[in-house]
Scaffold this motif. Sequence first.
Motif, short mmCIF file in Angstrom:
data_model
loop_
_atom_site.label_atom_id
_atom_site.label_comp_id
_atom_site.label_asym_id
_atom_site.label_seq_id
_atom_site.Cartn_x
_atom_site.Cartn_y
_atom_site.Cartn_z
N LEU A 289 8.26 21.70 -7.57
CA LEU A 289 7.57 20.41 -7.55
C LEU A 289 8.54 19.26 -7.81
O LEU A 289 8.42 18.19 -7.21
N LYS A 290 9.49 19.48 -8.70
CA LYS A 290 10.48 18.44 -8.99
C LYS A 290 11.31 18.14 -7.74
O LYS A 290 11.56 16.98 -7.41
N ASP A 291 11.73 19.19 -7.04
CA ASP A 291 12.48 19.00 -5.78
C ASP A 291 11.63 18.27 -4.73
O ASP A 291 12.12 17.38 -4.04
N ALA A 292 10.36 18.65 -4.64
CA ALA A 292 9.46 18.00 -3.68
C ALA A 292 9.27 16.52 -4.04
O ALA A 292 9.23 15.66 -3.17
N LEU A 293 9.19 16.23 -5.34
CA LEU A 293 9.03 14.85 -5.79
C LEU A 293 10.26 14.01 -5.44
O LEU A 293 10.14 12.85 -5.02
N GLU A 294 11.44 14.58 -5.60
CA GLU A 294 12.67 13.86 -5.24
C GLU A 294 12.69 13.56 -3.73
O GLU A 294 13.04 12.46 -3.31
N GLY B 10 0.82 -1.22 0.00
CA GLY B 10 0.00 0.00 0.00
C GLY B 10 0.85 1.26 0.00
O GLY B 10 0.54 2.23 -0.70
N ALA B 11 1.93 1.24 0.78
CA ALA B 11 2.82 2.39 0.81
C ALA B 11 3.50 2.58 -0.55
O ALA B 11 3.65 3.71 -1.03
N GLY B 12 3.88 1.46 -1.17
CA GLY B 12 4.49 1.55 -2.49
C GLY B 12 3.53 2.11 -3.53
O GLY B 12 3.89 2.96 -4.35
N LYS B 13 2.28 1.64 -3.50
CA LYS B 13 1.27 2.13 -4.45
C LYS B 13 0.99 3.61 -4.23
O LYS B 13 0.84 4.38 -5.19
N ALA B 14 0.91 4.04 -2.97
CA ALA B 14 0.66 5.45 -2.68
C ALA B 14 1.81 6.31 -3.19
O ALA B 14 1.59 7.41 -3.71
N GLY B 15 3.03 5.80 -3.05
CA GLY B 15 4.19 6.54 -3.55
C GLY B 15 4.17 6.68 -5.05
O GLY B 15 4.47 7.75 -5.60
N VAL B 16 3.75 5.63 -5.76
CA VAL B 16 3.69 5.66 -7.23
C VAL B 16 2.61 6.63 -7.69
O VAL B 16 2.82 7.40 -8.62
N VAL B 17 1.45 6.61 -7.05
CA VAL B 17 0.35 7.52 -7.45
C VAL B 17 0.80 8.97 -7.29
O VAL B 17 0.58 9.80 -8.18
N ALA B 18 1.46 9.26 -6.17
CA ALA B 18 1.93 10.64 -5.95
C ALA B 18 2.99 11.00 -6.99
O ALA B 18 3.03 12.12 -7.49
N VAL C 230 9.56 7.79 0.70
CA VAL C 230 8.89 6.51 0.44
C VAL C 230 9.90 5.37 0.59
O VAL C 230 9.60 4.35 1.21
N LYS C 231 11.10 5.52 0.05
CA LYS C 231 12.14 4.49 0.19
C LYS C 231 12.50 4.29 1.66
O LYS C 231 12.68 3.16 2.10
N SER C 232 12.60 5.38 2.39
CA SER C 232 12.91 5.28 3.82
C SER C 232 11.81 4.54 4.57
O SER C 232 12.08 3.67 5.42
#
Length: 154
Positions: free
Chosen positions: A81-86, A53-61, A92-94
Amino acid sequence: MSFEQEWAAHKNEAAMRLNGTGGGQGGGDADLKTNNTGKAAAVSALTNQIQPGAGKAGVVADESTNSAVTGFKGWATGAGLKDALEEWSLQVKSLQGRLANDRSSLQEAKKSYLLNDVHTGNDLLRLGGPQSQGPYAPGLQPPPLYGPYAPDVQ
């Protein structure tokens, strides 16, 4: 009441709570217990629901933010936005790493309790502890004693 008197009353109250179990006289249940069923359920939830679920939420965002970055290309908003996405990707990885660590710790705790129990039983039998039938009916034998290492437990 002065500060010193109030402080002494609080210290006495805390000491009384630390000295007792809150359940009347005596020390209560002295057995070490663990909830293997609860640990197994938590591992299952982490493996089958929470981590995916956490992985899917990260992909959607990631997908929606990437489209916004493209839409604001050349603007400061796009760069922000690009910086925020990084940063989001790092978070998400953490989180995934922490969840994997929690799952592993729960699995190892289950093994550790069982191995501790086996080792303690072996030590007591080597010391010549009481030779009772325990839960074994006449004609049945207790499980074999293991050396310094017990079998792998799933």
